[in-house]
Design a protein around this motif. Structure first.
Motif, mmCIF file in Angstrom:
data_model
loop_
_atom_site.group_PDB
_atom_site.id
_atom_site.type_symbol
_atom_site.label_atom_id
_atom_site.label_comp_id
_atom_site.label_asym_id
_atom_site.label_seq_id
_atom_site.Cartn_x
_atom_site.Cartn_y
_atom_site.Cartn_z
ATOM 1 N N PHE A 296 0.837 -1.190 0.000
ATOM 2 C CA PHE A 296 0.000 0.000 0.000
ATOM 3 C C PHE A 296 0.879 1.250 0.000
ATOM 4 O O PHE A 296 1.764 1.392 0.855
ATOM 5 C CB PHE A 296 -0.919 0.015 1.226
ATOM 6 N N ASN A 297 0.623 2.124 -0.949
ATOM 7 C CA ASN A 297 1.341 3.395 -1.057
ATOM 8 C C ASN A 297 0.538 4.461 -0.327
ATOM 9 O O ASN A 297 -0.536 4.869 -0.769
ATOM 10 C CB ASN A 297 1.515 3.755 -2.534
ATOM 11 N N LEU A 298 1.058 4.924 0.821
ATOM 12 C CA LEU A 298 0.347 5.883 1.655
ATOM 13 C C LEU A 298 1.116 7.201 1.728
ATOM 14 O O LEU A 298 2.343 7.232 1.556
ATOM 15 C CB LEU A 298 0.151 5.317 3.063
ATOM 16 N N GLN A 299 0.428 8.259 1.972
ATOM 17 C CA GLN A 299 1.018 9.591 2.168
ATOM 18 C C GLN A 299 1.916 9.990 1.002
ATOM 19 O O GLN A 299 3.039 10.463 1.188
ATOM 20 C CB GLN A 299 1.809 9.643 3.488
ATOM 21 N N ASP A 300 1.410 9.756 -0.224
ATOM 22 C CA ASP A 300 2.157 10.128 -1.435
ATOM 23 C C ASP A 300 3.563 9.533 -1.453
ATOM 24 O O ASP A 300 4.550 10.201 -1.789
ATOM 25 C CB ASP A 300 2.244 11.657 -1.560
ATOM 26 N N GLY A 301 3.652 8.279 -1.093
ATOM 27 C CA GLY A 301 4.934 7.585 -1.157
ATOM 28 C C GLY A 301 5.789 7.715 0.078
ATOM 29 O O GLY A 301 6.883 7.132 0.134
ATOM 30 N N LYS A 302 5.336 8.447 1.098
ATOM 31 C CA LYS A 302 6.129 8.596 2.316
ATOM 32 C C LYS A 302 5.963 7.421 3.268
ATOM 33 O O LYS A 302 6.643 7.352 4.291
ATOM 34 C CB LYS A 302 5.747 9.898 3.026
ATOM 35 N N GLN A 303 5.069 6.511 2.936
ATOM 36 C CA GLN A 303 4.878 5.310 3.747
ATOM 37 C C GLN A 303 4.419 4.178 2.839
ATOM 38 O O GLN A 303 3.427 4.315 2.118
ATOM 39 C CB GLN A 303 3.856 5.553 4.854
ATOM 40 N N ILE A 304 5.156 3.072 2.842
ATOM 41 C CA ILE A 304 4.817 1.888 2.061
ATOM 42 C C ILE A 304 4.580 0.744 3.040
ATOM 43 O O ILE A 304 5.500 0.325 3.754
ATOM 44 C CB ILE A 304 5.922 1.496 1.066
ATOM 45 N N VAL A 305 3.355 0.253 3.095
ATOM 46 C CA VAL A 305 3.001 -0.833 4.010
ATOM 47 C C VAL A 305 2.822 -2.117 3.209
ATOM 48 O O VAL A 305 2.089 -2.138 2.210
ATOM 49 C CB VAL A 305 1.710 -0.510 4.784
ATOM 50 N N THR A 306 3.497 -3.174 3.650
ATOM 51 C CA THR A 306 3.372 -4.486 3.023
ATOM 52 C C THR A 306 2.696 -5.440 3.999
ATOM 53 O O THR A 306 3.139 -5.592 5.141
ATOM 54 C CB THR A 306 4.741 -5.054 2.628
ATOM 55 N N GLU A 354 4.924 -5.271 7.214
ATOM 56 C CA GLU A 354 6.163 -4.495 7.207
ATOM 57 C C GLU A 354 5.822 -3.082 6.758
ATOM 58 O O GLU A 354 5.073 -2.889 5.797
ATOM 59 C CB GLU A 354 7.178 -5.137 6.262
ATOM 60 N N ASP A 355 6.364 -2.095 7.455
ATOM 61 C CA ASP A 355 6.009 -0.697 7.195
ATOM 62 C C ASP A 355 7.279 0.108 6.938
ATOM 63 O O ASP A 355 8.141 0.213 7.812
ATOM 64 C CB ASP A 355 5.250 -0.130 8.404
ATOM 65 N N ASN A 356 7.406 0.637 5.714
ATOM 66 C CA ASN A 356 8.521 1.524 5.387
ATOM 67 C C ASN A 356 8.051 2.966 5.573
ATOM 68 O O ASN A 356 7.210 3.461 4.806
ATOM 69 C CB ASN A 356 8.974 1.312 3.940
ATOM 70 N N VAL A 357 8.584 3.621 6.601
ATOM 71 C CA VAL A 357 8.148 4.969 6.950
ATOM 72 C C VAL A 357 9.284 5.951 6.670
ATOM 73 O O VAL A 357 10.381 5.814 7.218
ATOM 74 C CB VAL A 357 7.741 5.051 8.437
ATOM 75 N N TYR A 358 9.014 6.933 5.811
ATOM 76 C CA TYR A 358 9.990 7.966 5.477
ATOM 77 C C TYR A 358 9.737 9.166 6.385
ATOM 78 O O TYR A 358 8.709 9.843 6.282
ATOM 79 C CB TYR A 358 9.865 8.365 4.009
#
Length: 668
Positions: A296-306, A354-358
């Motif tokens: 999931f692409n959230l916050q215009d790419g600032k957070q990617i949740v798998t 898994e959460d990639n948070v920028y």
């Protein structure tokens, strides 16, 4: 790559020439092999001996080199999301996908060793892919390979009056694989894949325990006989979708392995030794898997949740592995002496997130959590946290911590699986009760677990330069191995019973580094120098101080990549291996040599540092036609296997001498 070595799964030295890929010293059984993201488990159809070794070449040879697009290697905490068997890391072999135009290639390869007693190789392969219609495309690849076995006499000077320690066994490979791709609409892909592979060995005389020889071993090795055949079939249906705010992948796959081999001993000094020229045993392993992930692409790419899931059903049927009689000494409490079932199965169901948070412009945090339920060994929780911070300019700091695990395999956990010995295979710290001893599978084992940590720094400018340095530390608990403390006796009390058990804590730690330097051209496109290093600071059982495997203290890989002209290129590589030390204690944790004669005890011999250089070149007649040639081991540095276990210390494998190869690639 840094952190990568070839080694066995234990320090026993058994099957020393069948070394497999080991990531960060955690052993081949903790290196998870994937093909296009799907787990490969054919080696699990092969019986695990008492030392913790299987007579297998591993699972990296099911895809021919010509069909590989790239290989991804994931080490350390980031690998924990892949579940059981990924404590060391993950190797993902990515195959070439079909394109929009019809294309193909034909490849020939030949390697000839300078020394006649070492095996030569021949390989032929093809790839073909392209469109069938506006929405349908296909890919097909095939391969036929033969590598001859080393001569039975290769290590003859290290044997006196017996069959010598075996060199490298040969192999005959046959692979065919097809893929059909359907693009029903933009952003959606459906793929149907099926393949069949066969690997048959060419016997070199190997056996697990016995240091003696037999006429049968000599006869089979001199005849270049095939003593085991592995047939692998696979099929998969996969959907990939792009919905704008989310991408997805869902796969349903099956892997079937038929492992057919001449029967090998299950007791005493004959364990792992072929005892018949005509009697074949077959084990069947089926792995069924449904898995998927959603990004999931959230916050215009600032957070990617798998978010993902996995369900795996493994079913093994190996009647011969449970054929060791259990009737001696009155039998073993709780199991039938004969006619036991060779069937074993396990189901694993998992979910992960898994959460990639920028955070700002400099910090990326990646928390993760995986929950596994194993039908035999209960629940396991694997949390992880990885982080990357931009210090300044091109400098990055990276770190991570994760809990990883590995479930016991289907042999270790099967109480019907027995090993029996009357002699040296029986731990000798306990007085004889009048007979031998049994080693039995244990359904009450705990999964192996590890806490994997790493911290590193990376310099990555955009001009071809690159450097990094990483420290890793794995605290390893509950490693499974055959026990050396009896848990009971036979019914009449004359034989001791041992089981597979969880051992105390172990530690694996070291450093990885790499540096890339452009020497000529724009970002090194004419001449590039690359070097990486792995330093294993510790790799040992914390209670006994003994090594988990025989592995170099350090490994350095260095290369020069020179594109001399538009058509001509050269490649020079060198690999430096550090000292390799054997275990100092035997299976009972007693000194392997008498205290007053350690200097004359060959079991304590280390393998000294050595290095190997290789040079190759390729000339491109056209964009589609090229000819390559090279020389492996330029200085002809040869090492010999001096025992079929570790009776001669760390000299457990052969390093082949100088060899010449040529390859031809023709495409359209």
């Amino acid at each position: 790559m840094p952190g990568v070595n070839l080694t066995g799964n234990s320090a026993s030295g058994q099957y020393g020439n069948n070394r497999q890929i080991d990531l960060r010293g955690m052993g081949p059984e903790n290196t998870l092999i994937l093909i296009d993201g799907k787990p490969v488990g054919s080696r699990d159809s092969i019986r695990m001996g008492r030392s913790g070794e299987r007579n297998t070449r591993g699972d990296t040879n099911w895809v021919p080199a010509e069909a590989i697009e790239r290989i991804e290697i994931l080490r350390g905490p980031a690998a924990a999301r892949y579940g059981s068997g990924a404590s060391g890391g993950v190797i993902n072999i990515i195959t070439k996908r079909p394109g929009k135009t019809l294309a193909g290639s034909f490849n020939l390869y030949s390697l000839t060793p300078q020394h006649d007693e070492e095996g030569a190789s021949r390989r032929a392969g093809f790839t073909l892919s392209g469109p069938l219609s506006d929405t349908l495309s296909f890919r097909l690849y095939g391969n036929a390979t033969k590598t001859d076995a080393d001569s039975l006499d290769l290590n003859a000077e290290y044997a006196s009056g017996v069959t010598p320690p075996a060199g490298r066994e040969g192999v005959r490979n046959r692979d065919i694989n097809g893929l059909l791709r359907w693009d029903p609409m933009e952003g959606h892909i459906v793929e149907l894949e099926a393949g069949v592979s066969k690997q048959g060995n060419i016997y070199a005389g190997d056996r697990a325990v016995s240091t003696g020889g037999s006429d049968l071993i000599t006869e089979l090795a001199n005849a270049g006989a095939t003593t085991n055949r592995l047939y692998r079939s696979n099929a998969a249906l996969t959907h990939r979708g792009d919905f704008g705010f989310m991408t997805s992948r869902i796969s349903l796959s099956w892997e079937g392995t038929r492992n057919k081999r001449l029967r090998e001993g299950l007791a005493g000094g004959g364990e792992g030794s072929i005892n018949t020229a005509t009697g074949w045993a077959t084990s069947l392993l089926d792995n069924y898997m449904l898995d998927g992930e959603f990004n999931f692409n959230l916050q215009d790419g600032k957070q990617i949740v798998t978010v993902g899931f996995e369900h795996r059903d493994s079913r093994l049927d190996d009647p011969f592995s449970v054929s060791q009689g259990g009737s001696s000494e009155g039998g073993i409490p709780g199991i039938e002496p004969t006619g036991r079932s060779g069937k074993a199965d396990a189901k694993l169901t998992a979910v992960f997130v898994e959460d990639n948070v920028y955070i700002g412009e400099k910090l990326i945090l990646t928390p993760g959590l995986r929950f596994d339920h194993h039908s035999k060994f209960g629940n396991n929780l694997s949390p992880s946290l990885n982080a990357q911070y931009q210090l300044a300019g091109d400098w990055l700091v990276k770190g991570g911590i994760a809990r990883a695990f590995k479930a016991p395999n289907l042999y270790q956990s099967n109480p019907n699986y027995l090993y029996y010995t009357m002699g040296n295979g029986c731990p000798d710290n306990y007085p004889s009760l009048g007979a031998g001893c049994y080693v039995q599978g244990n359904p009450d084992l705990d999964p192996e677990t590890s806490i994997n940590k790493e911290i590193g720094i990376e310099w990555a400018p955009q001009n071809g330069y690159h450097a990094s340095l990483t420290y890793f530390h794995n605290d390893y608990e509950d490693k499974i191995q055959a026990g050396y403390i009896p848990v009971g006796t036979s019914i009449d009390g004359t034989a001791r019973i041992f089981k597979w058990e969880n051992m105390p804590k172990a530690v694996v730690q070291g450093m990885e580094g790499n540096v890339a330097i452009p020497l000529l051209g724009d970002a090194g496109d004419i001449l590039q120098w690359n070097t990486n290093v792995t330093w294993m600071r510790e790799n040992k059982n914390k209670e006994t101080g003994q090594p988990l495997s025989i592995i170099p203290k350090y490994t350095i890989n260095t290369s020069l990549d020179w594109r001399a002209t538009e058509k001509l290129s050269f490649y020079l590589t060198g690999t430096f291996y550090g000292k390799q030390e054997p275990p100092l204690l035997d299976m009972n944790n007693d000194p392997r040599c008498a205290e007053d004669t350690p200097a004359s005890c060959p079991a304590l011999n280390a393998r000294d540092p050595y290095h190997i250089w290789t040079v190759s070149g390729r000339y491109r007649f056209t964009d589609k036609v090229s000819l390559g040639a090279g020389i492996n081991n330029l200085a002809d540095k040869r090492l010999f296997r001096e025992s079929n276990a570790n009776a001669q210390g760390a000299a457990t494998y052969n390093e082949p001498g100088r060899a010449y190869y040529v390859s031809l690639n023709v495409g359209f």
